[in-house]
Write a protein that holds these residues in place. Sequence first.
Motif, short mmCIF file in Angstrom:
data_model
loop_
_atom_site.label_atom_id
_atom_site.label_comp_id
_atom_site.label_asym_id
_atom_site.label_seq_id
_atom_site.Cartn_x
_atom_site.Cartn_y
_atom_site.Cartn_z
N LEU A 1 0.74 -1.21 -0.04
CA LEU A 1 -0.13 -0.08 -0.14
C LEU A 1 0.92 1.02 0.12
N CYS B 1 -4.42 -1.90 7.00
CA CYS B 1 -5.03 -2.70 6.11
C CYS B 1 -5.65 -4.13 6.67
N SER C 1 -5.98 -9.26 3.97
CA SER C 1 -5.00 -7.89 4.18
C SER C 1 -4.68 -7.41 3.07
N ALA D 1 -5.80 -3.54 1.36
CA ALA D 1 -4.83 -2.46 0.92
C ALA D 1 -5.30 -1.96 -0.46
#
Length: 170
Positions: free
Chosen positions: A26, A56, A104, A108
């Motif tokens: 990210l 995230c 996750s 992101a």
Amino acid sequence: MEHIVKLFSKFSKYEILNHLIPGLALCYILTLIGYCVWSTDWVINIVVAYFVGMICSRFSSLCIEEPFKKWKWIEWRKYEEYNKAKKERPFIALLQENANMYRSLAGAFVIALVATGYYKLRLLCPFFIKVELPVLVLLLALLYIFSYRKQINDYVDKHLKLMDDYYLVK
């Protein structure tokens, strides 16, 4: 190089998969969008990437996992069933770690999409630049308040109840 190895040895595999990798991804995307994310100090960059990865992870836990469970896009089992299956087939824990990393990373990428739209919006309307820090802090506070609630209700309390049931049976 020795410092890097020492720093990374402090992270668990779970933290690397679910916080550091999504955070680095990210941060890189945010840089491509135009946000100034990186420092000249690599230690600060690792800490920032780790924190962004935690965001995230928490975002995806609340905003991806929960709706997917409600919409029955994913099948959710009781924790006791997961633990029993994990003992019989240890590779299930690895599969769960990977699933959490995918969740996750999905978080992101959703955040990156929102950040892209917001970046364009703030160029059109400078007012957003004036309020972005308080709004960001408020959103992060809400994210972690709801994450705290989920952690207590879904994990800590359930384990305490399991312990109560265990000792009541004995």
